[in-house]
Write an enzyme that holds these catalytic residues in place. Structure first.
Site, short mmCIF file in Angstrom:
data_model
loop_
_atom_site.label_atom_id
_atom_site.label_comp_id
_atom_site.label_asym_id
_atom_site.label_seq_id
_atom_site.Cartn_x
_atom_site.Cartn_y
_atom_site.Cartn_z
CB CYS A 150 -9.57 9.56 6.23
SG CYS A 150 -7.91 9.09 5.71
CB CYS A 157 -12.33 11.69 3.83
SG CYS A 157 -12.20 11.84 2.05
CB CYS A 175 -0.87 -0.07 1.25
SG CYS A 175 -1.99 1.29 1.42
CB CYS A 198 -8.22 1.38 5.44
SG CYS A 198 -8.10 0.00 4.37
CB CYS A 213 -4.87 13.61 2.31
SG CYS A 213 -6.04 13.39 0.95
N1 SAH Z 1 -7.37 9.33 -1.43
C1 SAH Z 1 -7.50 8.02 -2.01
C2 SAH Z 1 -6.45 7.08 -1.51
C3 SAH Z 1 -6.57 6.72 -0.04
S1 SAH Z 1 -7.08 5.08 0.00
C4 SAH Z 1 -8.92 7.52 -1.79
O1 SAH Z 1 -9.67 8.22 -1.13
O2 SAH Z 1 -9.28 6.50 -2.35
C5 SAH Z 1 -7.47 4.75 1.61
C6 SAH Z 1 -8.80 4.00 1.69
O3 SAH Z 1 -9.09 3.77 3.08
C7 SAH Z 1 -9.92 4.82 1.14
O4 SAH Z 1 -10.94 4.05 0.59
C8 SAH Z 1 -10.38 5.49 2.40
O5 SAH Z 1 -11.64 6.03 2.22
C9 SAH Z 1 -10.33 4.35 3.40
N2 SAH Z 1 -10.29 4.82 4.77
C10 SAH Z 1 -9.90 6.02 5.21
N3 SAH Z 1 -10.02 6.12 6.54
C11 SAH Z 1 -10.49 4.94 6.97
C12 SAH Z 1 -10.78 4.41 8.25
N4 SAH Z 1 -10.60 5.12 9.36
N5 SAH Z 1 -11.23 3.15 8.32
C13 SAH Z 1 -11.37 2.41 7.19
N6 SAH Z 1 -11.10 2.85 5.96
C14 SAH Z 1 -10.67 4.10 5.84
#
Ligand code: SAH
Length: 374
Positions: free
Chosen positions: A125, A122, A111, A346, A118
Site C-alpha cells: 500500500c 502494509c 472514499c 485503492c 497510516c
Molecule cells: N486501513 C484500512 C482502510 C484503507 S482501505 C484498511 O486496511 O482496510 C484501502 C483498501 O485498499 C484496503 O483493502 C487496502 O488493503 C487496499 N489496498 C491498499 N493498497 C492497494 C494496492 N496497491 N492495490 C490494491 N488495493 C490496495
C-alpha cells in the site's frame, strides 16, 4: 495556496447531533436549534451562519461571534477518463489528504480518509509508505463528505450522481482514530446530515480486533476487512498488524460482528498479488478460513505504485481464484479498477504527509542504496 489563518471559533462542521445539542444547551438555547443548524450545514450544504434563515437574527449574531463552519480547502482536483474524481484536500496545518468519488450507474461512492498517512505499513500500500502524521478530526472527516457533496451538486450534469455510499477506505486506519470516525459516520447516517443507510456506510479495517468489538457496541455500519492472505505467515508480511491480532482472533471478531444481524455479511478485501497470494492453494486455504464466517470476498487487482516489488495477478489467475471460491459457495466478486490514471485507485492515495515516523525517509535511503549497489 495560502493556509487559512488559525481560528479560535468552534467549528460547527464537526459536531454530530448529540454534540450540537450539548453545544446549544450550554449556550442557553433550546436543543432543537441543533437540528436546524445540522440541516443547514449538511443537508443544505451551507457554510454561512447568516444564511440560516429559520434561526433568529439575534441567535445568528450570537453564533457568529463564537462559531463558524470551516471546511477544509480543495488544493487540487482531477477527473479520470472514467469520471472518477479525486480531490486533494489541504488541512489547516498544511498536510494534504485525498478523497475520491466513484460514479456508477445507480450509485456514487465516496472514499473518505481517516488519518494523514497510516501507521500500519502494509507492504503493498503506497499510503503506508508515506509514513504517518496524525489523526483527522471529526470536522476534517465529515468535511470531505461536505466538500464532495457540494462540489458534485455544483458540477450538475457532469456528475449527476450524488454521494449515495461512503467507504472509509481512503488514507489511514479508521479504527485507530475511533471516536472522530464514529462521530463523523453518525453525521453520514443522520437524516439531518446525509441520511445514508447503515448498509451504505462501510468502515474498512486492517483488523484492529479490540476496536472491532468496540465498534459493534456503538454502530451498525457495514464492515470490510482487509484480509489479503489466508494464513498468518503470509499475512504477517503483507499486513504486519496481523502479528498483534492474528487470523484466529480476527475471524472470531468477524463472526461476532454481525451476530445479532444474521442477514449481514462482512466484506473480505483480498488484493491479488502475482505469485504471492493468488494460487489455487491460497484459494483453498481461504475457503477453509472462511468456513463458518458470513463473508463475501472482494478480489482487488493490485494497483502498482513506484518502487513496489509486487505485480498485479494475471486476469486468468484472478478468474481461477474467483471460480474456486464460487464453487465453494463463497460469494466473490472481482472489483473493477477505477481512477488509475489519476492515482485514485485503492492503495494509491498518498496526499502529502508530514511524516513523523521518518518511514518515507528510510525507504528512500534504502532505494538509493539499492540503486547504487544493484
Ligand atoms: N486501513 C484500512 C482502510 C484503507 S482501505 C484498511 O486496511 O482496510 C484501502 C483498501 O485498499 C484496503 O483493502 C487496502 O488493503 C487496499 N489496498 C491498499 N493498497 C492497494 C494496492 N496497491 N492495490 C490494491 N488495493 C490496495
Amino acid at each position: 495556496m495560502e493556509l487559512s489563518p488559525p481560528s479560535n471559533k468552534i467549528n460547527l462542521l464537526g459536531l454530530n447531533r448529540e454534540a450540537m445539542q450539548t453545544f446549544f444547551v450550554e449556550l442557553g438555547e433550546k436543543p432543537y436549534r441543533a437540528e436546524q443548524v445540522l440541516k443547514w450545514i449538511h443537508f443544505e450544504g451551507k457554510n454561512n451562519i447568516a444564511d440560516m434563515t429559520n434561526v433568529s437574527k439575534v441567535l445568528r449574531h450570537k453564533l457568529s461571534d463564537i462559531a463558524e463552519i470551516r471546511p477544509p480547502q480543495i488544493a487540487y482536483e482531477h477527473t479520470a477518463p472514467d469520471d472518477t474524481h479525486k480531490w486533494i484536500i489541504r488541512l489547516n496545518d498544511g498536510n494534504c489528504i485525498e478523497t475520491v468519488f466513484i460514479p456508477e450507474k445507480n450509485r456514487g461512492t465516496l472514499c473518505v480518509s481517516s488519518q494523514v498517512g497510516c501507521i500500519l505499513n502494509c507492504d503493498f500500500c503506497s499510503t503506508g509508505k508515506q509514513g504517518f502524521s496524525r489523526n483527522l478530526t471529526t470536522d476534517e472527516i465529515i468535511g470531505q463528505v461536505w466538500l464532495a457533496a457540494r462540489s458534485l451538486s455544483q458540477k450538475n450534469g457532469v456528475h449527476d450522481n450524488a454521494v449515495t455510499n461512503v467507504v472509509m477506505m481512503g488514507m489511514g486506519e479508521p479504527l485507530l482514530n475511533f471516536d472522530p470516525v464514529v462521530s463523523a459516520m453518525n453525521i453520514m447516517l443522520d437524516d439531518l446530515g446525509y441520511g445514508l443507510s447503515k448498509r451504505r456506510v462501510t468502515l474498512s479495517t486492517a483488523g484492529i480486533v479490540p476496536a472491532l468489538y468496540r465498534l459493534r457496541e456503538v454502530s451498525d455500519v457495514a464492515l470490510a476487512v482487509s484480509l489479503h492472505a489466508p494464513n498468518d505467515e503470509l499475512r504477517n508480511i503483507l499486513v504486519p498488524v496481523n502479528k498483534k491480532y492474528p487470523l484466529k482472533e480476527l475471524m472470531q471478531a468477524c463472526k461476532d460482528y454481525f451476530e445479532q444481524q444474521p442477514r449481514r455479511y462482512v466484506t473480505m478485501e483480498y488484493v491479488m498479488l502475482d505469485g504471492i497470494n493468488d494460487t489455487p492453494d491460497h484459494a483453498k486455504q481461504l475457503i477453509k478460513l472462511l468456513n463458518n464466517v458470513k463473508a463475501k470476498v472482494n478480489l482487488i487487482p493490485f494497483n502498482p505504485f513506484p518502487h513496489t516489488p509486487y505485480q498485479r495477478s494475471t486476469p486468468e489467475a484472478i478468474q481461477l481464484f474467483q471460480s474456486l471460491l464460487l464453487k465453494a459457495k463463497i460469494n466473490c466478486i472481482i472489483r473493477k479498477t477505477r481512477g488509475t490514471e489519476i492515482d485514485a485507485a485503492c492503495g494509491q492515495l498518498v496526499g502529502s504527509v508530514k511524516d513523523r515516523t521518518k518511514r518515507s525517509q528510510r525507504i528512500r535511503l534504502q532505494q538509493i542504496q539499492q540503486e547504487k549497489n544493484p
